[in-house]
Scaffold this motif. Sequence first.
Motif, PDB file in Angstrom:
ATOM      1  N   GLY A   1      24.212  73.545  64.574  1.00 12.33           N
ATOM      2  CA  GLY A   1      23.309  73.181  63.489  1.00 12.33           C
ATOM      3  C   GLY A   1      22.868  74.402  62.695  1.00 12.33           C
ATOM      4  O   GLY A   1      22.814  74.372  61.466  1.00 12.33           O
ATOM      5  N   ALA A   2      22.572  75.499  63.410  1.00  9.35           N
ATOM      6  CA  ALA A   2      22.197  76.742  62.735  1.00  9.35           C
ATOM      7  C   ALA A   2      23.377  77.295  61.938  1.00  9.35           C
ATOM      8  O   ALA A   2      23.214  77.770  60.807  1.00  9.35           O
ATOM      9  CB  ALA A   2      21.719  77.765  63.762  1.00  9.35           C
ATOM     10  N   LEU A   3      24.582  77.233  62.514  1.00  8.25           N
ATOM     11  CA  LEU A   3      25.774  77.734  61.834  1.00  8.25           C
ATOM     12  C   LEU A   3      26.043  76.969  60.544  1.00  8.25           C
ATOM     13  O   LEU A   3      26.246  77.559  59.473  1.00  8.25           O
ATOM     14  CB  LEU A   3      26.984  77.625  62.774  1.00  8.25           C
ATOM     15  CG  LEU A   3      28.344  77.978  62.170  1.00  8.25           C
ATOM     16  CD1 LEU A   3      28.428  79.467  61.886  1.00  8.25           C
ATOM     17  CD2 LEU A   3      29.477  77.551  63.107  1.00  8.25           C
ATOM     18  N   MET A   4      26.020  75.631  60.625  1.00  7.93           N
ATOM     19  CA  MET A   4      26.390  74.826  59.465  1.00  7.93           C
ATOM     20  C   MET A   4      25.277  74.770  58.421  1.00  7.93           C
ATOM     21  O   MET A   4      25.547  74.518  57.243  1.00  7.93           O
ATOM     22  CB  MET A   4      26.772  73.414  59.905  1.00  7.93           C
ATOM     23  CG  MET A   4      28.057  73.365  60.737  1.00  7.93           C
ATOM     24  SD  MET A   4      29.441  74.302  60.026  1.00  7.93           S
ATOM     25  CE  MET A   4      29.695  73.415  58.486  1.00  7.93           C
ATOM     26  N   SER A   5      24.034  75.002  58.812  1.00  4.67           N
ATOM     27  CA  SER A   5      22.967  75.044  57.816  1.00  4.67           C
ATOM     28  C   SER A   5      23.179  76.207  56.856  1.00  4.67           C
ATOM     29  O   SER A   5      22.753  76.144  55.685  1.00  4.67           O
ATOM     30  CB  SER A   5      21.598  75.169  58.501  1.00  4.67           C
ATOM     31  OG  SER A   5      21.471  76.419  59.159  1.00  4.67           O
ATOM     32  N   VAL A   6      23.853  77.257  57.331  1.00  2.00           N
ATOM     33  CA  VAL A   6      24.180  78.395  56.475  1.00  2.00           C
ATOM     34  C   VAL A   6      25.475  78.151  55.705  1.00  2.00           C
ATOM     35  O   VAL A   6      25.566  78.377  54.497  1.00  2.00           O
ATOM     36  CB  VAL A   6      24.307  79.685  57.319  1.00  2.00           C
ATOM     37  CG1 VAL A   6      24.803  80.839  56.453  1.00  2.00           C
ATOM     38  CG2 VAL A   6      22.975  80.030  57.955  1.00  2.00           C
ATOM     39  N   LEU A   7      26.515  77.669  56.389  1.00  3.79           N
ATOM     40  CA  LEU A   7      27.832  77.558  55.765  1.00  3.79           C
ATOM     41  C   LEU A   7      27.961  76.351  54.837  1.00  3.79           C
ATOM     42  O   LEU A   7      28.795  76.363  53.930  1.00  3.79           O
ATOM     43  CB  LEU A   7      28.911  77.497  56.849  1.00  3.79           C
ATOM     44  CG  LEU A   7      29.192  78.837  57.548  1.00  3.79           C
ATOM     45  CD1 LEU A   7      30.121  78.659  58.728  1.00  3.79           C
ATOM     46  CD2 LEU A   7      29.776  79.824  56.571  1.00  3.79           C
ATOM     47  N   PHE A   8      27.162  75.298  55.048  1.00  3.60           N
ATOM     48  CA  PHE A   8      27.270  74.097  54.210  1.00  3.60           C
ATOM     49  C   PHE A   8      27.123  74.403  52.721  1.00  3.60           C
ATOM     50  O   PHE A   8      27.969  73.983  51.917  1.00  3.60           O
ATOM     51  CB  PHE A   8      26.244  73.050  54.658  1.00  3.60           C
ATOM     52  CG  PHE A   8      26.286  71.776  53.862  1.00  3.60           C
ATOM     53  CD1 PHE A   8      27.154  70.752  54.205  1.00  3.60           C
ATOM     54  CD2 PHE A   8      25.471  71.599  52.754  1.00  3.60           C
ATOM     55  CE1 PHE A   8      27.201  69.570  53.466  1.00  3.60           C
ATOM     56  CE2 PHE A   8      25.503  70.431  52.009  1.00  3.60           C
ATOM     57  CZ  PHE A   8      26.383  69.418  52.372  1.00  3.60           C
ATOM     58  N   PRO A   9      26.065  75.112  52.292  1.00  4.65           N
ATOM     59  CA  PRO A   9      25.964  75.386  50.848  1.00  4.65           C
ATOM     60  C   PRO A   9      27.076  76.281  50.327  1.00  4.65           C
ATOM     61  O   PRO A   9      27.474  76.169  49.166  1.00  4.65           O
ATOM     62  CB  PRO A   9      24.586  76.045  50.706  1.00  4.65           C
ATOM     63  CG  PRO A   9      24.232  76.535  52.063  1.00  4.65           C
ATOM     64  CD  PRO A   9      24.881  75.594  53.031  1.00  4.65           C
TER      65      PRO A   9
ATOM     66  N   MET B   1      32.742  70.082  67.138  1.00  6.56           N
ATOM     67  CA  MET B   1      33.768  70.087  66.101  1.00  6.56           C
ATOM     68  C   MET B   1      33.626  68.866  65.185  1.00  6.56           C
ATOM     69  O   MET B   1      33.925  68.952  63.987  1.00  6.56           O
ATOM     70  CB  MET B   1      35.156  70.124  66.736  1.00  6.56           C
ATOM     71  CG  MET B   1      35.414  71.348  67.595  1.00  6.56           C
ATOM     72  SD  MET B   1      35.033  72.912  66.756  1.00  6.56           S
ATOM     73  CE  MET B   1      36.153  72.860  65.359  1.00  6.56           C
ATOM     74  N   THR B   2      33.177  67.752  65.737  1.00  9.58           N
ATOM     75  CA  THR B   2      32.932  66.570  64.913  1.00  9.58           C
ATOM     76  C   THR B   2      31.889  66.860  63.844  1.00  9.58           C
ATOM     77  O   THR B   2      32.052  66.481  62.670  1.00  9.58           O
ATOM     78  CB  THR B   2      32.463  65.394  65.789  1.00  9.58           C
ATOM     79  OG1 THR B   2      33.494  65.062  66.728  1.00  9.58           O
ATOM     80  CG2 THR B   2      32.150  64.169  64.954  1.00  9.58           C
ATOM     81  N   MET B   3      30.816  67.534  64.217  1.00  7.34           N
ATOM     82  CA  MET B   3      29.761  67.871  63.265  1.00  7.34           C
ATOM     83  C   MET B   3      30.272  68.841  62.202  1.00  7.34           C
ATOM     84  O   MET B   3      29.901  68.740  61.014  1.00  7.34           O
ATOM     85  CB  MET B   3      28.564  68.461  64.007  1.00  7.34           C
ATOM     86  CG  MET B   3      27.866  67.470  64.921  1.00  7.34           C
ATOM     87  SD  MET B   3      26.556  68.213  65.925  1.00  7.34           S
ATOM     88  CE  MET B   3      25.342  68.592  64.668  1.00  7.34           C
ATOM     89  N   ILE B   4      31.116  69.772  62.601  1.00 10.27           N
ATOM     90  CA  ILE B   4      31.665  70.732  61.638  1.00 10.27           C
ATOM     91  C   ILE B   4      32.551  70.017  60.626  1.00 10.27           C
ATOM     92  O   ILE B   4      32.424  70.226  59.410  1.00 10.27           O
ATOM     93  CB  ILE B   4      32.444  71.840  62.378  1.00 10.27           C
ATOM     94  CG1 ILE B   4      31.470  72.736  63.153  1.00 10.27           C
ATOM     95  CG2 ILE B   4      33.262  72.675  61.386  1.00 10.27           C
ATOM     96  CD1 ILE B   4      32.132  73.777  64.014  1.00 10.27           C
ATOM     97  N   PHE B   5      33.469  69.168  61.107  1.00 12.35           N
ATOM     98  CA  PHE B   5      34.337  68.434  60.185  1.00 12.35           C
ATOM     99  C   PHE B   5      33.517  67.497  59.291  1.00 12.35           C
ATOM    100  O   PHE B   5      33.828  67.336  58.103  1.00 12.35           O
ATOM    101  CB  PHE B   5      35.387  67.638  60.959  1.00 12.35           C
ATOM    102  CG  PHE B   5      36.507  68.482  61.511  1.00 12.35           C
ATOM    103  CD1 PHE B   5      37.322  69.210  60.668  1.00 12.35           C
ATOM    104  CD2 PHE B   5      36.738  68.549  62.881  1.00 12.35           C
ATOM    105  CE1 PHE B   5      38.355  69.999  61.167  1.00 12.35           C
ATOM    106  CE2 PHE B   5      37.774  69.327  63.395  1.00 12.35           C
ATOM    107  CZ  PHE B   5      38.578  70.056  62.529  1.00 12.35           C
ATOM    108  N   THR B   6      32.460  66.898  59.854  1.00  9.22           N
ATOM    109  CA  THR B   6      31.599  66.026  59.056  1.00  9.22           C
ATOM    110  C   THR B   6      30.954  66.793  57.912  1.00  9.22           C
ATOM    111  O   THR B   6      30.961  66.352  56.755  1.00  9.22           O
ATOM    112  CB  THR B   6      30.506  65.396  59.941  1.00  9.22           C
ATOM    113  OG1 THR B   6      31.120  64.554  60.921  1.00  9.22           O
ATOM    114  CG2 THR B   6      29.535  64.571  59.116  1.00  9.22           C
TER     115      THR B   6
END
Length: 486
Positions: free
Chosen positions: A256-264, A329-334
């Motif tokens: 969650g911390a990783l994707m909160s940064v990479l999503f934008p 990995m599901t959350m990352i692909f999502t």
Amino acid sequence: MMFVAFFVGALLNYAFNVIMGWMLTPAQFGMLGVSASFLLILSLFVTSAFPLTTTKFISGKHDVVTKHRVLKSALMANFGIAILLSIVFYVGYKTDIINLGASYNLLVICILLATIFTAMSVIYISILQGTFRFRSFALIGITTIFAKLMSGVILVKMGLGALGAVLSFPISVLIGLSLAVLLTKDFTFWKTKGWSDSNIYFFALPMFFGTLGTTLLMNINIIGVKFLTEVALSDALSGYYRAALILAQLPIFIVGALMSVLFPYISTHQENDRYTSKSIKYGALFIIPLTLVIAAVPEAFITVMFPAEYIASAPALSIVSIGMGFLVMTMIFTNIFQARNVPRVPAIVLPLAVMIEIILLIALVPSYGIVGAAGSTAIACSIGCIVLAGLYVRTYKLKMEYTSIVKTLVSFSILLLALYNLPHMGLFPLVGSLTLSGIIYLLVLAGFGLLTEEDASIFLDGMPEHKAITPIAEMTSMVIRKLNRV
């Protein structure tokens, strides 16, 4: 920075629960737990759709007017949803559809206030996330949890009991909201006339179902344990399984911390696969190994964190940890599909995975208890992950790098082999074996060329400049550079 914020926030949240456990009676602590559960359910409806949609539009290549209109529309829509949820919940409570009893009168008011404040707060926070102000983003998260801890302790100390503990929820969220408003005052969306068109609502709907799917995959299993086991044993089994989930879900908060940064970043640079590939790579190389480590030595983690009787949850922890690896990995692909304007894919796949998990829970839990629940989660998460990964490869016409996959699997095997053959029972042996096996794992990754000097620089650039840290960072880069040549 976000990882540091995650660990500080997790520590403060853990301190809140432990301190409340000591300060409140068991009955009051139970009321706090019930209130927190209902708040989590209500908050899911205001944190799953419009906040991420707002981040997506603000970080994207849109004009300022469009961004302002999206923010205004999302804020009003989220506020409206919170009000509607609050009315439905309050009517359900008053008519005994939600049968909590008269002792929850004021607690319900606190839950509703916290839901409304949360609905507004997450929209303002999405401005910070969408404009890449992660320092402020992290500051609000830590401040909110710290405010919950301090206000809860003060109010309970004043003799308010469970009410004081639950009252800390709206107080802390209101403080976080106030700070978010202050930090985003430069984003003058209220000066822009007009509202966003209907696209934002059509986009938010699949975003909601995608996020809802990952949340249900992670949490619905404990409900299955509660209602599908013998009544006399259900509470005890739920407690054992809860202990397993607390440990197994640690990697979920990290991703969650990783994707909160990479999503934008993915949203802004959709034409560039660099950020999507980094998301997949870092999730696979640095978060999945944690799930495998927990699965390999579950007894060691349980005995460190919980009393000895919880060792009965070790088999379930081993299995559900594997499921959480697939869920990572599901959350990352999502998030990748959502950031690249294809939210319908996870919105369709993940609810189907949830349905599979429910069917498996009904079939396996009555016979196999918490192990059946863990197996149901692992199977459902693996199906969701494999389908999303296949659709990702097909949608973006990617070529599979089988050599890298083999190297990754060999690296995982070496990590687990090293850990398993080192002493790991007890706090200090476990920390020591994790450190040593982790170093071996990183050296293997560098030797295989999976961990590059560029990857090292990305992580090391986040370290503070200090005369004791800089030489270590330079030496690390040099070692990785030389191992890459092997």
